[in-house]
Every structure is written in C-alpha cells, then in structure tokens.
Write an enzyme that holds these catalytic residues in place. Structure first.
Site, PDB file in Angstrom:
ATOM      1  N   LYS A   1     -27.189  -8.869 -19.160  1.00 49.13           N
ATOM      2  CA  LYS A   1     -26.423  -8.066 -19.643  1.00 49.13           C
ATOM      3  C   LYS A   1     -26.967  -6.919 -20.792  1.00 49.13           C
ATOM      4  O   LYS A   1     -26.363  -5.925 -20.943  1.00 49.13           O
ATOM      5  CB  LYS A   1     -25.138  -8.606 -20.082  1.00 49.13           C
ATOM      6  CG  LYS A   1     -25.222  -9.421 -21.246  1.00 49.13           C
ATOM      7  CD  LYS A   1     -23.809 -10.262 -21.830  1.00 49.13           C
ATOM      8  CE  LYS A   1     -24.134 -11.161 -22.875  1.00 49.13           C
ATOM      9  NZ  LYS A   1     -24.587 -12.352 -22.321  1.00 49.13           N
TER      10      LYS A   1
ATOM     11  N   LYS B   1     -37.802 -10.898 -30.041  1.00 48.15           N
ATOM     12  CA  LYS B   1     -36.955 -10.145 -30.655  1.00 48.15           C
ATOM     13  C   LYS B   1     -37.055  -9.389 -31.557  1.00 48.15           C
ATOM     14  O   LYS B   1     -36.799  -8.005 -32.014  1.00 48.15           O
ATOM     15  CB  LYS B   1     -35.462 -10.829 -30.747  1.00 48.15           C
ATOM     16  CG  LYS B   1     -34.931 -11.607 -29.805  1.00 48.15           C
ATOM     17  CD  LYS B   1     -33.673 -12.359 -30.350  1.00 48.15           C
ATOM     18  CE  LYS B   1     -32.996 -12.926 -29.019  1.00 48.15           C
ATOM     19  NZ  LYS B   1     -31.593 -13.748 -29.308  1.00 48.15           N
TER      20      LYS B   1
ATOM     21  N   LYS C   1     -35.126 -11.795 -15.144  1.00 42.27           N
ATOM     22  CA  LYS C   1     -33.810 -12.340 -14.835  1.00 42.27           C
ATOM     23  C   LYS C   1     -32.763 -11.404 -14.963  1.00 42.27           C
ATOM     24  O   LYS C   1     -32.923 -10.268 -15.796  1.00 42.27           O
ATOM     25  CB  LYS C   1     -33.752 -13.509 -15.975  1.00 42.27           C
ATOM     26  CG  LYS C   1     -33.494 -13.109 -17.401  1.00 42.27           C
ATOM     27  CD  LYS C   1     -33.084 -14.426 -18.063  1.00 42.27           C
ATOM     28  CE  LYS C   1     -32.656 -13.912 -19.517  1.00 42.27           C
ATOM     29  NZ  LYS C   1     -32.236 -15.183 -20.641  1.00 42.27           N
TER      30      LYS C   1
END
Length: 340
Positions: A207, A122, A204
């Site tokens: 969203k 991140k 995967k």
C-alpha cells in the site's frame, strides 16, 4: 476411567499496523487465515499503533493515525474475527507492551539491533529524519510477543529476522533469571498466498507503493478493482498458464485461485484458447465477489463507533489482564521494588 483432560490451546499473536487500508495481498497472504485459527488456538490480534509513529507520516498527522486505527479495527471484525472468541486490542491501550519494551531494551545488544534489515532499508529512505523509535521498534515487537507467552507468531519472510531477535532476547533474559519468558516459534499452518505488485510482479504488493495501480485496497470499489486488474502487467504469449518467466500471469492466477479455490491446472483448462482479456475480467470479478461481504460488513461496523469502542475497551482490558502477569513476573525477577 475416562480421560477428561483437555489439551490447552496454544497461543497465537498477530499484529498489524494502522498505516492505511490493507491490500488484497495482506488479506490473501495473512488476514484471510486469521479468522480460521480461533478454533484451534487462543488468538490475540493487535492494531500496532505504537509502531506507526516510528515514521514521520503518522507522528506529524495524529488525526490520520486515530482514523486509521478505528478503521483497521473495524476491518478486522469485518473479515470475521469474533471479539467473543478472540482478544482484539489496540496496542497503545495496553500499557504493558511499552513497559516490557523498555526492560527488554536493556537486554538487547546494540550490535544485533543495528543489523536489522528493515531499519537499514527504511533509514535510507528517511535520510536524516530517523527516530530512535525506528531503530528500536524490533525490541517493542519482541515485547508484543513475549508479554503474552505466545507459542506462535504468523510472519512473512520480511519479519523472520525480528522473530529471531525476540527469541535471542528471550534466551538471554532466561539465562539470567530462569525460565521466565517463552521463546516463540514462527506459525506454520495453512500457507498464505504471496501476492505481488500488479505493475511490477517481481515486488510484493504494498500500500506504500507510489503507483496506486500496483495494489488493490480491501475497500476499493468494484469498478476500481476491475480497472486495476485490467491494467495489470502480463506478457506477450497470450496463454493462461503458470510458468517460470510469466510473473504477471502467475500472480493473477494465484489471486484467482485464492478467490475461487480452483487449482492452477483447473484455471489453465478454464481459459484454454482464451485471451488475457477474458482472464482478467474473471479475476476482477472473483476479487470483487471475495471482498463484497467484507466491505458490506465494514460499512455496518464503521457506522457504529460506540460498538467498536466497546469492543476495543473489552479487548484492551483482557489483553492487559493477561500481559500484566508476565510483566509482574519480569519486574520481580529484575529486582524492581514492588509494594504489596
């Protein structure tokens, strides 16, 4: 003499961030199993809004965070989580999480926190806009778990490292003060399905994907679901079978299996001699049928804000009452001065 001893149920904790409507992957991989667990376990389900502000998206958009929190809470009830049988709470409404989180910071080594893979990934995306909270949130996650003396935590592969950190912190704390906290285990129950991206089945379903065609939201309209399924990546073989190298078809077969209860063998026989067009239509219809009752219940719940807030308040009160016992014990052991 009859033995009337009743075995105490184990405690399971699951939390989900309100960073947007969960995907079909979230539902089939985890959420679908949550409602079935309350008969066998004492379940606590949390909307992890404290974790959401570790990234700028929600720090800078408080109204969106507030809206997402209410909507996710409603969706948890819509999938069948009964607030009378489970404790369903919003994390920021239970102050013991943050309190224990701070204490556990002081029993976490900087080196082990810096090795967390998700932080590395991140922080690469965020550049210089990295908060201390993003670095530190695995410790808060440990507090989420340890504050309830959870026996089990259902986790995906990407959370294994965080659960290990929670266990390490727990062991370190107990080595100093005795058996105060309980080391959690990963939940091993009915395996959740691993659902991948419709556009890149090697990743995967997420969203946060830039391509909205890659995922199905739990609240997508039926026509949207059908379009996304029909545009899903497949292969040139035009044969519905589960096999290595057929990632796109394997993913659609997994989705169809989860929604219909059919085995891969049964699916292969059902579509023998048929093309991918027929198969994709059937998958889309099965997904729509699976989500329809959830979406209908969600619409009822989101229209009743008063009821949702009553459930939130009750859940927060119950979660606080349980977690306060652990926090009091920890604070006493550490040596914080407490007046009677």
């Amino acid at each position: 003499m009859e033995n009337t001893t009743v075995e105490k149920k184990k405690i399971v904790l699951s939390c989900i961030q309100p960073t947007g409507t969960p995907t079909l992957g979230n539902y089939l991989g985890a959420l679908k199993n949550w409602a079935n667990m309350c008969d066998d376990y004492n379940c606590l389900y949390g909307v992890a809004d404290l974790h959401s502000i570790t990234v700028p998206t929600f720090r800078e958009n408080p109204q969106q965070l507030k809206k997402n929190t209410l909507e996710l809470y409603a969706l948890l009830l819509a999938i069948g989580l009964d607030p009378e049988k489970n404790i369903i709470f919003v994390q920021s409404q239970v102050p013991t999480h943050a309190q224990l989180g701070w204490i556990l910071n002081c029993y976490t080594q900087f080196g082990e926190a810096s090795r967390m893979t998700q932080f590395k990934e991140k922080s690469q995306r965020l550049g210089e806009n990295i908060s201390v909270g993003l670095f530190d949130y695995p410790v808060l996650m440990a507090a989420d778990i340890l504050i309830y003396n959870a026996d089990f935590v259902p986790i995906g592969a990407d959370q294994k490292q965080h659960l290990e950190l929670a266990r390490n912190i727990c062991d370190r704390f107990n080595a100093i003060y005795g058996n105060v906290l309980k080391a959690p285990d990963p939940f091993i129950g009915k395996a959740g399905a691993k659902i991948t991206s419709l556009q890149d089945p090697t990743k995967k379903m997420s969203k946060s994907d830039d391509n909205p065609k890659s995922y199905i939201s739990m609240l997508d309209e039926p026509n949207v679901i059908m379009k996304k399924i029909k545009s899903a990546v497949t292969d040139s073989e035009a044969c519905v079978r589960y096999a290595e190298g057929k990632d796109g078809i394997n993913n659609l077969m997994t989705i169809y299996s989860c929604c219909t209860g059919k085995s891969f063998e049964e699916i292969e026989k059902e579509f023998e001699g048929k093309g991918y067009g027929d198969f994709k239509t059937a998958v889309g219809e099965a997904v729509c049928a699976e989500l329809a009752p959830i979406q209908a219940r969600y619409k009822e719940l989101i229209a009743d804000k008063k009821y949702l807030e009553e459930c939130m308040k009750k859940g927060a009160e119950m979660a606080t009452r349980i977690s306060q016992r652990t926090l009091d014990k920890v604070m006493k052991k550490v040596g914080f001065y407490q007046t009677k």
